[in-house]
Design an enzyme around this catalytic site. Structure first.
Site, PDB file in Angstrom:
ATOM      1  CG  PHE A 147      -1.829  -1.427   1.334  1.00  0.00           C
ATOM      2  CD1 PHE A 147      -3.043  -1.317   0.459  1.00  0.00           C
ATOM      3  CD2 PHE A 147      -1.486  -2.524   2.135  1.00  0.00           C
ATOM      4  CE1 PHE A 147      -3.887  -2.355   0.524  1.00  0.00           C
ATOM      5  CE2 PHE A 147      -2.171  -3.514   2.049  1.00  0.00           C
ATOM      6  CZ  PHE A 147      -3.412  -3.378   1.301  1.00  0.00           C
ATOM      7  CD  GLU A 150       5.414   5.979  -7.563  1.00  0.00           C
ATOM      8  OE1 GLU A 150       5.473   6.755  -8.121  1.00  0.00           O
ATOM      9  OE2 GLU A 150       5.157   5.133  -8.206  1.00  0.00           O
ATOM     10  CE  LYS A 206      -2.256  -1.439  -4.260  1.00  0.00           C
ATOM     11  NZ  LYS A 206      -1.638  -0.374  -3.592  1.00  0.00           N
ATOM     12  N   GLY A 259      -3.790   9.828 -11.612  1.00  0.00           N
ATOM     13  CA  GLY A 259      -3.012   9.174 -12.698  1.00  0.00           C
ATOM     14  C   GLY A 259      -2.008   7.995 -12.258  1.00  0.00           C
ATOM     15  CB  CYS A 262      -1.187   2.294  -8.520  1.00  0.00           C
ATOM     16  SG  CYS A 262       0.563   1.566  -8.109  1.00  0.00           S
ATOM     17  CE  LYS A 325       2.266   9.796  -5.086  1.00  0.00           C
ATOM     18  NZ  LYS A 325       1.563   9.311  -4.033  1.00  0.00           N
TER      19      LYS A 325
HETATM   20  N1  LIG Z   1       4.812   2.159  -7.345  1.00  0.00           N
HETATM   21  C1  LIG Z   1       4.084   2.177  -6.365  1.00  0.00           C
HETATM   22  O1  LIG Z   1       3.724   2.920  -5.689  1.00  0.00           O
HETATM   23  C2  LIG Z   1       3.382   0.821  -6.110  1.00  0.00           C
HETATM   24  C3  LIG Z   1       2.277   0.839  -4.966  1.00  0.00           C
HETATM   25  C4  LIG Z   1       1.632  -0.504  -4.504  1.00  0.00           C
HETATM   26  C5  LIG Z   1       1.842  -1.596  -5.434  1.00  0.00           C
HETATM   27  N2  LIG Z   1       2.427  -1.497  -6.691  1.00  0.00           N
HETATM   28  C6  LIG Z   1       2.527  -2.385  -7.655  1.00  0.00           C
HETATM   29  O2  LIG Z   1       3.851  -3.069  -7.466  1.00  0.00           O
HETATM   30  C7  LIG Z   1       4.167  -3.709  -8.841  1.00  0.00           C
HETATM   31  C8  LIG Z   1       5.307  -3.028  -9.466  1.00  0.00           C
HETATM   32  O3  LIG Z   1       5.146  -1.615  -9.465  1.00  0.00           O
HETATM   33  P1  LIG Z   1       6.461  -0.691  -9.580  1.00  0.00           P
HETATM   34  O4  LIG Z   1       5.744   0.737  -9.562  1.00  0.00           O
HETATM   35  O5  LIG Z   1       7.456  -0.877  -8.643  1.00  0.00           O
HETATM   36  O6  LIG Z   1       6.831  -0.993 -11.133  1.00  0.00           O
HETATM   37  P2  LIG Z   1       8.076  -0.715 -11.889  1.00  0.00           P
HETATM   38  O7  LIG Z   1       8.020  -0.608 -13.275  1.00  0.00           O
HETATM   39  O8  LIG Z   1       8.915   0.401 -11.339  1.00  0.00           O
HETATM   40  O9  LIG Z   1       9.086  -1.911 -11.575  1.00  0.00           O
HETATM   41  C9  LIG Z   1       8.920  -3.348 -11.888  1.00  0.00           C
HETATM   42  C10 LIG Z   1      10.526  -3.658 -12.151  1.00  0.00           C
HETATM   43  O10 LIG Z   1      10.520  -5.105 -12.331  1.00  0.00           O
HETATM   44  C11 LIG Z   1      11.379  -5.668 -13.303  1.00  0.00           C
HETATM   45  N3  LIG Z   1      11.202  -6.821 -13.973  1.00  0.00           N
HETATM   46  C12 LIG Z   1      10.353  -6.902 -15.206  1.00  0.00           C
HETATM   47  N4  LIG Z   1      10.300  -8.129 -15.339  1.00  0.00           N
HETATM   48  C13 LIG Z   1      11.055  -8.998 -14.289  1.00  0.00           C
HETATM   49  C14 LIG Z   1      11.396 -10.302 -14.248  1.00  0.00           C
HETATM   50  N5  LIG Z   1      11.087 -11.203 -14.966  1.00  0.00           N
HETATM   51  N6  LIG Z   1      12.304 -10.494 -13.329  1.00  0.00           N
HETATM   52  C15 LIG Z   1      12.781  -9.663 -12.445  1.00  0.00           C
HETATM   53  N7  LIG Z   1      12.538  -8.149 -12.597  1.00  0.00           N
HETATM   54  C16 LIG Z   1      11.503  -8.093 -13.451  1.00  0.00           C
HETATM   55  C17 LIG Z   1      11.628  -4.391 -14.220  1.00  0.00           C
HETATM   56  O11 LIG Z   1      12.762  -4.387 -14.631  1.00  0.00           O
HETATM   57  C18 LIG Z   1      11.250  -3.216 -13.137  1.00  0.00           C
HETATM   58  O12 LIG Z   1      12.566  -2.726 -12.604  1.00  0.00           O
HETATM   59  C19 LIG Z   1       3.030  -3.324  -9.795  1.00  0.00           C
HETATM   60  O13 LIG Z   1       2.125  -4.356  -9.648  1.00  0.00           O
HETATM   61  C20 LIG Z   1       2.183  -2.279  -8.931  1.00  0.00           C
HETATM   62  O14 LIG Z   1       0.929  -2.082  -9.361  1.00  0.00           O
HETATM   63  C21 LIG Z   1       3.164  -0.283  -6.965  1.00  0.00           C
END
Ligand SMILES: NC(=O)c1ccc[n+]([C@@H]2O[C@H](COP(=O)([O-])OP(=O)(O)OC[C@H]3O[C@@H](n4cnc5c(N)ncnc54)[C@H](O)[C@@H]3O)[C@@H](O)[C@H]2O)c1
Length: 435
Positions: A147, A150, A206, A259, A262, A325
């Protein structure tokens, strides 16, 4: 930690900070090299310093080798991306599937594979079947939705408001309780609530949370639409609503809408999954939530055009903000950049400034102009738009900006500026949802 993007890198650093030995893996060698050399490849307040401290302590390392990760970890967190599928509402699970497929052949017997990525209900159960096919290893799958926000990611990871453990056995719950022990019982404050659920509920928590937050934002933005035709003021409306503690004031701030990586894709994936499960009617309201949100962007462009007497042709427009944001460099589905690009397409010369997201914005929208400060962006502008509410913009001196623009016209897309202050400095001030 598998996947070291916004979520995985933050989680890796914070788990090391809490005293665990952590190995982070990503498929992008340049990301791994940056992290291993002490550089956070994105903007997140406080993370850089913690990364360096924990690299120095030797508790944190990064690699591209699944073999190394499999031999190293007892608990593996999968944090890879789950973007929207091209041309569809559904989530693209190829990265999650690839991560589990790469990891499984290498993990030690008795390991726990914990998904943190946001996934459609049913994904964890499917992956659990895959894990069980590795006979004799007793590898289990759990889901621990994330949760974090950023901009507040470090604090949200070290001191979350709750933890959700989706598990299929007491052993998995115990492994997660151990992995989160310093978070569950922090030394300096009361215990963190832990909600233990089945796999499907954990996945749903989530997306339900994001659906609720998106609905709250779109609710107040729908009220803004009504204010615009009645002469009401949505900022006063939301203030008056917020004193009702059944409603509350958070996420009730009218503006350009949500936006990011997520909320938009999560509500769409939720609708898609509900459709597959035959309960699409239950979530049909989310279609409206999405539509209200997207209409705000169009309304912003219309307002800007109207301010410029009906045409963008030959006009110079300054856009303050590119990130979706403040306190982030994330431009995924950024309302600010969407509006900037639309105005440019319609003939305006748009100059953008953002305190952190310029590099990302330049890659996605090379057609826009970029300047190194708000004042530079505003030089010669016929119209200034505030589209991401960075503190820096809220504190801007309207007098200083007045000296460089061609016309003193400002559109506040985030209801973040003080209209009286700007009007006193000679500006025409307009905003979404208010006269
Ligand atoms: N960013 C947020 O604030 C946030 C908050 C809660 C949940 N989430 C969820 O977390 C997940 C990741 O989001 P994020 O914002 O960190 O995405 P992101 O794109 O910043 O990071 C994903 C990472 O995974 C790597 N990757 C892709 N395929 C891979 C593999 N097969 N093996 C290893 N690494 C691999 C990519 O290179 C990348 O660095 C999503 O499901 C998102 O919905 C994100």
């Amino acid at each position: 930690m598998i996947g070291t993007g916004y979520l995985g890198a933050t989680h890796a650093v914070c788990m090391a900070e809490l005293g665990f030995e952590v190995l982070g893996l990503d498929v992008l060698p340049e990301k791994v090299a940056a992290l291993q050399s002490g550089t956070v490849p994105f903007y997140e307040p406080g993370l850089q310093e913690l990364l360096q401290n924990n690299l120095d302590s030797g508790r944190l390392r990064f690699t591209t080798s699944y073999e190394e990760v499999g031999a190293f970890g007892d608990v593996h967190f999968v944090c890879v991306g789950t973007p929207q599928k091209m041309g569809e509402y559904a989530a693209d699970l190829t990265y999650v599937d690839a991560a589990f497929a790469s990891l499984l052949p290498h993990v030690k017997a008795g390991s726990l594979l914990v998904g943190k990525s946001t996934v459609p209900a049913g994904t964890a159960a499917r992956l659990a079947v895959l894990a069980a096919s590795r006979r004799g290893t007793d590898v289990e799958v759990a889901w621990n939705p994330e949760f974090l926000r950023e901009g507040f990611a470090v604090q949200d990871t070290l001191r979350p408001d709750r933890l959700v453990f989706g598990v299929s056995s007491a052993r998995a719950e115990e492994q997660l309780r151990q992995a989160f022990a310093p978070v569950i019982e922090p030394a300096d404050q009361g215990p963190t609530p832990v909600v233990v659920t089945d796999l499907a509920t954990a996945e749903l928590v989530k997306v339900a949370a994001n659906a609720f937050l998106a609905t709250k934002i779109s609710f107040i933005n729908a009220m803004a639409e009504v204010c615009e035709v009645t002469g009401g003021d949505v900022t006063l409306l939301s203030k008056a609503l917020s004193y009702d503690d059944r409603i509350g004031g958070r996420f009730l701030h009218a503006g350009l809408g949500f936006g990011g990586g997520c909320l938009p894709k999560d509500i769409r994936a939720f609708m898609a999954r509900a459709g597959e499960l035959g309960v699409d009617q239950a979530l049909s309201f989310l279609k409206e939530v999405d539509a209200i949100n997207m209409r705000r962007r169009a309304r912003m462009v219309d307002l800007a055009r109207a301010e410029l007497d009906g045409s963008f042709g030959g006009m110079r427009v300054a856009v303050l903000g590119a990130a979706f944001k403040p306190d982030s460099d994330d431009i995924r589905d950024s309302p600010a950049l969407d509006v900037a690009a639309a105005m440019q397409r319609q003939g305006a010369a748009v100059c953008v400034y953002d305190p952190a997201a310029m590099d990302n914005a330049r890659i996605k929208h090379p057609e826009l102009g970029y300047r190194e400060s708000a004042v530079d962006a505003a030089k010669g502008a016929d119209l200034v738009l505030l589209l991401t509410e960075w503190q820096e913009f809220k504190q801007m001196d309207p007098g200083e900006l007045a000296g460089v623009v061609n016309e003193r016209r400002v559109l506040d897309g985030r209801n973040a500026l003080d209209p009286a202050r700007w009007r006193a400095a000679g500006w025409t001030y307009r905003a979404l949802g208010r006269p």
